[in-house]
Design an enzyme around this catalytic site. Structure first.
Site, PDB file in Angstrom:
ATOM      1  N   GLU A 124       0.835  -1.211   0.000  1.00 26.39           N
ATOM      2  CA  GLU A 124       0.000   0.000   0.000  1.00 26.39           C
ATOM      3  C   GLU A 124       0.864   1.254   0.000  1.00 26.39           C
ATOM      4  O   GLU A 124       1.884   1.318   0.685  1.00 26.39           O
ATOM      5  CB  GLU A 124      -0.905  -0.010   1.242  1.00 26.39           C
ATOM      6  CG  GLU A 124      -1.830   1.179   1.360  1.00 26.39           C
ATOM      7  CD  GLU A 124      -2.661   1.130   2.638  1.00 26.39           C
ATOM      8  OE1 GLU A 124      -3.231   2.168   3.019  1.00 26.39           O
ATOM      9  OE2 GLU A 124      -2.732   0.056   3.274  1.00 26.39           O
ATOM     10  N   GLU A 128      -3.107  10.808   2.345  1.00 28.09           N
ATOM     11  CA  GLU A 128      -4.333  10.924   3.137  1.00 28.09           C
ATOM     12  C   GLU A 128      -4.434  12.311   3.759  1.00 28.09           C
ATOM     13  O   GLU A 128      -3.446  12.867   4.247  1.00 28.09           O
ATOM     14  CB  GLU A 128      -4.378   9.862   4.235  1.00 28.09           C
ATOM     15  CG  GLU A 128      -4.589   8.465   3.689  1.00 28.09           C
ATOM     16  CD  GLU A 128      -4.919   7.457   4.771  1.00 28.09           C
ATOM     17  OE1 GLU A 128      -5.982   6.846   4.704  1.00 28.09           O
ATOM     18  OE2 GLU A 128      -4.090   7.297   5.685  1.00 28.09           O
TER      19      GLU A 128
END
Length: 240
Positions: A124, A128
């Protein structure tokens, strides 16, 4: 709102590879079972301008119970009620390359706007945004779903990401991962410096996942990280 997504990647034919948030799930993890072959990006580049989209793009998958709309400012993901987590992702994967996102993040305590690269075995790479953090964005990475002590994130400065559009980019190669904002590098991770003596460096074909979720839900364990408890119902819809 998300204007567009641009991807330059090595072509990964589907035949070459088998494969805590709403976005970080996988229907089949090849580390545990035998999975069907993944679809690879069939060209060396891909781009989409969401401000010009009139019908749902065939190369994107909408998560169940999600509502994503397209308008003059691009793709819009809205948190209007508890448990909303609108998410969409590409139906193809790519193996190393550059990805650009033109984004204005959502506001709102506990609300998280996410641009994520995710593999079937849970490698990943993240951008964010916390809705209450008006001067920073977070970068992060994980390998094979191993989170460690959650000590890998950084918080580069960016002015008012909830009111202004910026171009956020990821340059991902076998040797390094570079995060940049409007062409300025804000983080570089060498593969050899990743946790686990490099074992935790993302190194599997990825899909692109875009979405919004509520880290500040009254029952969530992520409230402190997300900046506090999200008012339920929200005083107004929160939209990326």
């Amino acid at each position: 709102m998300m204007h567009n997504t641009f991807l330059t990647a090595a072509v990964a034919a589907a035949s070459l590879f088998s494969l805590s948030k709403a976005q970080v799930t996988t229907p089949c993890n090849p580390l545990h079972v035998t999975c069907p072959n993944d679809k690879g990006l069939a060209t060396s580049t891909y781009s989409i301008d969401f401000t010009k989209v009139k019908t749902w793009p065939s190369e994107w998958i909408l998560a169940d119970y999600s509502n994503v709309t397209f308008g003059p400012q691009g793709a819009e993901f809205t948190f209007a009620k508890r448990y909303d987590a609108p998410t969409m992702w590409t139906d193809f994967k790519f193996f190393f390359g550059r990805v650009e996102f033109v984004v204005k993040a959502a506001k709102g305590t506990g609300i998280v706007s996410s641009m994520v690269l995710l593999s079937g075995d849970l490698d990943e790479i993240d951008w964010e945004f916390l809705g209450g953090a008006t001067s920073t964005v977070q970068t992060n990475y994980f390998g094979k779903g191993y989170t460690g002590s959650y000590n890998r994130s950084t918080t580069p400065e960016v002015a008012s990401p909830q009111t202004m559009f910026y171009t956020y980019a990821l340059d991902w190669s076998p040797t390094a991962l570079v995060w940049s904002i409007d062409g300025k590098t804000v983080r570089t991770l060498k593969a050899t410096d990743a946790d686990g003596n490099g074992d935790q460096y993302p190194q599997s074909p990825m899909k692109v996942s875009l979405g919004l979720w509520d880290a500040g839900d009254p029952d969530a364990a992520t409230q402190v990280w997300g900046g506090g408890i999200t008012p339920i119902p929200p005083p107004e819809p929160y939209t990326i």
